[in-house]
Scaffold this active site. Structure first.
Site, short mmCIF file in Angstrom:
data_model
loop_
_atom_site.label_atom_id
_atom_site.label_comp_id
_atom_site.label_asym_id
_atom_site.label_seq_id
_atom_site.Cartn_x
_atom_site.Cartn_y
_atom_site.Cartn_z
N HIS A 93 0.75 -1.32 -0.04
CA HIS A 93 -0.04 -0.14 0.09
C HIS A 93 0.89 1.29 -0.09
O HIS A 93 0.40 2.30 0.68
CB HIS A 93 -0.96 -0.12 1.25
CG HIS A 93 -1.86 -1.16 1.13
ND1 HIS A 93 -2.46 -1.66 0.04
CD2 HIS A 93 -2.64 -1.81 2.26
CE1 HIS A 93 -3.22 -2.60 0.38
NE2 HIS A 93 -3.51 -2.63 1.72
N HIS A 163 -10.67 0.84 0.65
CA HIS A 163 -10.33 -0.42 1.45
C HIS A 163 -11.47 -0.69 2.51
O HIS A 163 -11.15 -0.76 3.75
CB HIS A 163 -8.88 -0.33 2.11
CG HIS A 163 -8.29 -1.41 2.28
ND1 HIS A 163 -8.75 -2.45 3.33
CD2 HIS A 163 -6.98 -1.74 1.86
CE1 HIS A 163 -7.91 -3.50 3.48
NE2 HIS A 163 -6.96 -3.23 2.57
N GLU A 298 -11.91 -4.78 -2.43
CA GLU A 298 -10.95 -3.82 -2.85
C GLU A 298 -10.98 -3.66 -4.48
O GLU A 298 -10.39 -4.61 -5.08
CB GLU A 298 -9.58 -3.78 -2.41
CG GLU A 298 -9.66 -3.90 -0.89
CD GLU A 298 -8.16 -4.27 -0.21
OE1 GLU A 298 -7.29 -3.73 -0.59
OE2 GLU A 298 -8.14 -5.51 0.16
#
Length: 335
Positions: A93, A163, A298
């Site tokens: 991420h 998310h 996601e």
């Protein structure tokens, strides 16, 4: 509920959505049930500070590149870029200071929408190019929607996602094992022990991750472990969603018939089962989150796409616009 002065509330007769400038985060998603009561179906935190700590990533906008990048590096136009490694030698991420940890500005708002903005400078986390982004959340018939837009002044890579962790039985109801998931994907991308894609694209037919006809999550979790394709003792899989353009990616349904449908224009859907929840993450209602308390859904590009030329490209160049839309639509058993 988080202090209204620190958040944005969008509401209609049947939906209340609360958002934070921190991480352009979707922190509450309440739906009105048939009996007139309200149910929050997305996990969150009781205060803003928790989103910087144990509840990190929950509901947040993740970028510049969501998911994992192998070796914290990639090549673009012959130049190697080194990124912040925060999961062993790899990047997850976009490092410890990803967009989920940034305070986005409110660029505009109305009664049923809000637009957040963020400028990510050249070299941010190791990524090239100054990236200017907006995230517009709005109410739509039956639910809510986010649209991300971005431009760059130099070639770069972009793969944003929201998310959210979903529990359609209610944010504080415990495990999602008895909920049924449908994913419109005939293929998935297997991973190695570090959660990095091997480069293979495999058919879901005959595996525990064939969700096309719907599968109880508890059964799927048992199945992936029995087949040796589990990640984190359960689900953490990237699905290649059938079709192109704006289309239904998945549906999650509770025992009492509350269904959340995810619609997106992205090529893939990461499904993560919340295996890391261990009671140290306290939820919106003050109840600790147990293992598998929520399912992350996601919509995004393929993981580690810059290092796999056969995967759909996530390269953005000057003069182009990055655009990504995802909707969350709710229906009840009686509707």
């Amino acid at each position: 509920m988080i202090d209204p002065d620190a958040s944005v509330l969008l509401e209609s007769d049947d939906l209340r959505v609360q958002l934070l400038p921190l991480g352009a985060t979707l922190c509450r998603f309440e739906v009105r049930l048939a009996d007139g009561s309200w149910r929050n179906i997305m996990l969150g935190a009781p205060d803003v500070d928790a989103y910087r700590g144990p509840n990190r990533y929950i509901g947040a906008t993740v970028g510049r590149v969501a998911n994992r990048i192998a070796g914290a590096r990639f090549l673009l136009d012959g130049t190697e870029y080194r990124l912040d490694a925060n999961e062993g030698p790899n990047t997850l991420h976009s490092g410890d200071d990803g967009y989920d940890a940034r305070d986005w500005t409110i660029a505009g708002r109305g009664p049923d929408w809000v637009e957040f903005a963020l400028t990510s400078p050249d070299g941010d986390g190791g990524f090239p190019g100054t990236l200017r982004l907006t995230a517009r959340y709005e109410l739509v018939p039956g639910g809510a929607q986010v649209t991300y837009r971005g431009t760059t002044d130099a070639p770069t890579v972009v793969n944003l996602t929201t998310h959210p962790y979903v529990n359609v039985a209610g944010e504080a109801s415990g495990t999602t094992d008895d909920q049924v998931l449908v994913v419109h994907a005939s293929r998935f991308t297997p991973t190695d022990a570090d959660g990095l894609p091997t480069g293979e694209v495999r058919d879901v037919a005959g595996t525990a991750v064939d969700f096309r006809a719907g599968r109880r999550l508890g059964d799927a979790r048992d199945g992936v472990q029995a087949e040796g394709i589990a990640r984190n003792r359960g689900l953490d899989h990237n699905f290649v969603v059938d079709g192109t353009g704006l289309r239904e990616h998945c549906r999650l349904t509770s025992a009492d018939g509350v269904t959340l449908t995810v619609v997106s224009d992205q090529p893939a859907l990461q499904v993560y089962g919340g295996e890391h929840f261990d009671g140290t993450q306290v939820g919106t209602s003050g109840v600790p989150y147990v293992r598998r308390a929520g399912l992350a859904l996601e919509a995004q590009g393929f993981p580690d796409a810059p290092n796999h030329p056969t995967f759909p490209s996530i390269v953005l160049r000057p003069g182009e616009e990055y655009r990504h839309t995802t909707s969350w639509l709710v229906s009840l058993a009686s509707s």
